[in-house]
Design a protein around this motif. Structure first.
Motif, mmCIF file in Angstrom:
data_model
loop_
_atom_site.group_PDB
_atom_site.id
_atom_site.type_symbol
_atom_site.label_atom_id
_atom_site.label_comp_id
_atom_site.label_asym_id
_atom_site.label_seq_id
_atom_site.Cartn_x
_atom_site.Cartn_y
_atom_site.Cartn_z
ATOM 1 N N THR A 168 0.866 -1.188 0.000
ATOM 2 C CA THR A 168 0.000 0.000 0.000
ATOM 3 C C THR A 168 0.903 1.240 0.000
ATOM 4 O O THR A 168 1.915 1.270 0.702
ATOM 5 C CB THR A 168 -0.910 0.003 1.249
ATOM 6 N N THR A 169 0.529 2.251 -0.776
ATOM 7 C CA THR A 169 1.376 3.452 -0.876
ATOM 8 C C THR A 169 0.638 4.684 -0.361
ATOM 9 O O THR A 169 -0.590 4.777 -0.449
ATOM 10 C CB THR A 169 1.803 3.702 -2.338
ATOM 11 N N ALA A 170 1.417 5.615 0.182
ATOM 12 C CA ALA A 170 0.889 6.923 0.597
ATOM 13 C C ALA A 170 1.833 7.979 0.020
ATOM 14 O O ALA A 170 2.977 8.113 0.472
ATOM 15 C CB ALA A 170 0.850 7.019 2.117
ATOM 16 N N VAL A 171 1.369 8.670 -0.999
ATOM 17 C CA VAL A 171 2.219 9.655 -1.700
ATOM 18 C C VAL A 171 1.843 11.057 -1.214
ATOM 19 O O VAL A 171 0.660 11.436 -1.253
ATOM 20 C CB VAL A 171 2.023 9.545 -3.235
ATOM 21 N N PHE A 172 2.843 11.830 -0.774
ATOM 22 C CA PHE A 172 2.562 13.179 -0.255
ATOM 23 C C PHE A 172 2.384 14.170 -1.404
ATOM 24 O O PHE A 172 3.209 14.247 -2.311
ATOM 25 C CB PHE A 172 3.688 13.639 0.667
ATOM 26 N N ASP A 173 1.264 14.899 -1.349
ATOM 27 C CA ASP A 173 0.974 15.946 -2.337
ATOM 28 C C ASP A 173 1.089 17.285 -1.599
ATOM 29 O O ASP A 173 0.188 17.699 -0.877
ATOM 30 C CB ASP A 173 -0.445 15.744 -2.885
ATOM 31 N N ILE A 203 -1.982 10.693 -0.636
ATOM 32 C CA ILE A 203 -2.882 9.954 -1.530
ATOM 33 C C ILE A 203 -2.577 8.470 -1.341
ATOM 34 O O ILE A 203 -1.468 8.004 -1.659
ATOM 35 C CB ILE A 203 -2.659 10.369 -2.999
ATOM 36 N N LEU A 204 -3.567 7.738 -0.822
ATOM 37 C CA LEU A 204 -3.356 6.315 -0.516
ATOM 38 C C LEU A 204 -3.922 5.426 -1.612
ATOM 39 O O LEU A 204 -5.030 5.661 -2.103
ATOM 40 C CB LEU A 204 -3.994 5.941 0.827
#
Length: 675
Positions: free
Chosen positions: A167-172, A179-180
């Motif tokens: 699972t990824t969590a990208v910081f915007d 954004i998960l």
């Protein structure tokens, strides 16, 4: 029984009398059962409080488990939620709080099948890993059940190996959000309790990405269902994973996330944070992410693992003094099955194990409390020892308790196989504990890694944590015992366990080094040693358990006969371990064949001694009949009446036979017409 022959019903009347076979067992106790109960509880006041909590819950019809064995998955789930909701009301009524002294007794009194168990792990994650601001925001909401939390770590493709989570969590940084995503099927969260149908929020673990760079696994608070109508939030797909071997009341779920945005302040940030411009700051050890799992493992040991073994021992031992079968001596009546040496050898080591693990649970709680105080001060020095201990003991205790419950079930013969005995549900539930919160083999290898590091440090004269200081000690090469009575000396058997643990750790460390020096890559060398590494980790935990039992017995007061019977149980636990694992004690000649015969003789001599006190020893666990929910294990020993009476409650005995009209009637009538 005469009542059966006359066709009378015994509801309540005969069942209130005590079977003379079990009553006689209680009259000859060598110790005060009440004082032993108080010792196990940690004092008379604790016993009083535990019983008061149990009584308040057991007298409330909302918590009844009467029809549990006859319910479908849906009925069990609904009953668990009803009890979970009612429990909040009950706690307010009784003035119980989640940090109050009564709280630890509530779960034991409920005896499982209650919803929202993951809610407490959700709260614990926030309390341990969240900033002060996050704790202030979320904990009041969770405490008042204005949301229902879950804990989403395990994925379809990854369990214990956290670094492999997908699972990824990208910081915007433009929106100050993460954004998960669960980018492929193996990344889907799978197994979290309360997630399938109940939870509104979860703590989800995901790989953190900032400006394309991965910073490893971090926890995020994610809303998954609307607080208005419980519908799934945009981008969220969730549901129940289907029937399981046990835990049918729990809605273990799956969760997929597609571009689900959560605000920056939803990343739990006590030990690491992402600043508005995307700068990443670490405020503590990366290992702290494992801390929630460590706390869950330690609480699971006492609640979910040791208690079922104690219950299984209570049921099987009580049944074994009521069940009579075959004759020990010609011309006499049939014997109580607990009078057979083989039955004693099945059940009494399990009883000794339950006591040994009860005391090691105290040891782990103290270790945890010390480590937690240090972590609060941002000192992480105790984390490796705590992690290694919680991992190794979780593996050892769940393995032994699962095996113990199965032995108890089989020792009850055919009646043990009936759900009404209470044993199958204890078994299927405890079996799961070998797998969840870390699969046992992987956990033993985590412990082994710590042991090898500690052994290397001790060998070069560096300081090591308290639990492994023995690795530096040089002890005699051979066991000094001269006769079977010597093996009732704690010094003799504790040293045998210590010697074996050191030997297995030392020889595996040597094999590892030899492989690496011969040119084998480190990870390949490790893989070639894993069977022996796991064996070494088990030996270490077994040694600490024996040593802790011995030290606990030494601290007991000599009055009321308790120290004496606890010494017998300690001896039995230790000698059973040597008897059952003879190879590792004989391997290097530390014990000789003749000494192993002495161990066997002493071990078998202890069985009839402890058998005399077997019923009082399980009575001291102080489980009420409602808590045991067993037709075989009730205090009064009225086994056969209860089995028959409970069987009458089955819906199958009051409903029309669903197969008769469609299948049985045509079959029977066709057969008749042909005749």
């Amino acid at each position: 029984m005469a009542l059966l022959e006359t066709g009378k019903h015994w509801q309540g009347s005969v069942l209130s009398s005590v079977n003379p076979d079990i009553a006689g067992e209680r009259q000859t106790a060598s110790f005060s059962v009440e004082k032993l109960t108080a010792l196990l509880d940690g004092g008379v006041e604790q016993t009083r409080m535990r019983r008061a909590v149990a009584e308040a819950i057991e007298c409330d019809p909302e918590f009844s488990r009467e029809n549990q064995y006859f319910q479908s998955q849906n009925e069990r789930y609904e009953a668990a939620v009803r009890k979970g909701v009612h429990l909040q009301k009950k706690m307010r009524e009784m003035g119980w709080t989640e940090d109050g002294p009564e709280y630890k007794y509530i779960y034991r009194a409920l005896s499982g099948d209650v919803a929202f168990l993951l809610h407490s792990i959700f709260m614990r994650s926030i309390s341990v890993l969240g900033s002060e601001k996050q704790v202030t925001k979320w904990i009041p909401l969770a405490s008042q059940y204005r949301l229902i939390g879950s804990y989403a770590q395990t994925e379809l493709g990854h369990g214990t190996y956290l670094q492999g989570l997908e699972t990824t969590a990208v910081f915007d940084s433009s929106t100050q959000e993460f954004i998960l995503n669960t980018p492929k099927i193996s990344a889907m969260k799978w197994w979290p309790g309360d997630m399938g149908r109940s939870a509104t929020h979860t703590v989800a673990f995901a790989q953190l990405y900032i400006h394309g760079k991965c910073y490893g696994v971090h926890p995020f608070i994610v809303q998954i269902r609307s607080l208005q109508d419980h519908s799934l939030c945009p981008g969220v797909t969730a549901g129940d994973i289907g029937p399981k071997m046990s835990f049918e009341h729990a809605d273990n779920g799956y969760l997929m996330l597609q571009n689900v945005r959560v605000p920056r302040e939803n990343m739990l940030s006590k030990f690491c944070e992402v600043q508005p411009d995307g700068t990443y700051r670490r405020l503590g050890s990366q290992q702290i992410n494992y801390f929630t799992m460590t706390t869950v493992r330690i609480s699971l040991i006492s609640d979910e693992v040791i208690t079922p073994l104690m219950k299984a021992c209570t049921i099987a031992i009580r049944y074994s003094v009521v069940r009579r079968q075959s004759k020990l001596q010609p011309g006499e009546e049939e014997a109580k099955i607990l009078d057979y040496q083989t039955q004693q050898e099945k059940l009494l080591p399990q009883l000794a194990t339950a006591y040994a693990f009860h005391f090691i649970d105290h040891y782990l709680q103290e270790l945890f409390n010390r480590a937690y105080r240090e972590i609060q001060r941002k000192n992480f020095d105790m984390l490796p020892e705590l992690h290694a201990s919680s991992s190794g003991f979780k593996a050892l205790i769940t393995q032994h308790c699962t095996s113990g419950v199965e032995i108890c079930l089989r020792a009850c013969g055919g009646h043990g196989y009936s759900l009404l005995s209470g044993l199958p549900s204890l078994y299927t539930k405890i079996l799961a504990s070998c797998i969840y919160e870390g699969e046992n083999t992987i956990l033993l290898l985590q412990t082994a890694r710590f042991l090898i590091k500690s052994f290397m440090a001790a060998s070069s004269g560096q300081p090591v944590p308290p639990s492994v200081t023995y690795l530096a000690a040089v002890k005699p090469r051979k066991c000094p015992a001269k006769n079977k009575l010597d093996f009732l000396s704690p010094d003799i058997y504790t040293e045998a366990y210590e010697h074996t643990a050191v030997r297995l750790i030392r020889s595996t460390a040597a094999k590892l080094q030899d492989l690496i020096q011969s040119g084998v890559k480190k990870h390949d060398a490790w893989n070639q040693c894993t069977v022996q590494l796991a064996q070494a980790a088990k030996a270490h935990c077994h040694y600490i358990t024996v040593k802790n039992f011995v030290e606990t017995v030494e601290r007991l007061e000599t009055k009321a006969g308790i120290q004496k019977i606890m010494k017998h149980l300690c001896d039995l636990f230790a000698l059973h371990g040597i008897f059952s694992n003879a190879g590792i004690f004989l391997h290097d000649g530390y014990l000789s064949g003749a000494q192993m015969d002495m161990v066997t003789a002493s071990y078998l001599d202890l069985l009839p001694v402890i058998r005399k006190d077997a019923v009082p020893l399980v009575d001291a666990f102080d489980f009420s009949d409602k808590s045991l929910n067993s037709a075989l294990g009730s205090y009064d020993g009225q086994v056969y009446q209860r089995l028959y009476e409970w069987a009458q409650k089955s819906p199958t005995n009051t409903q029309m036979n669903p197969a008769y009209e469609r299948y049985l009637k045509p079959l029977l009538h066709n057969t008749l017409s042909k005749l």
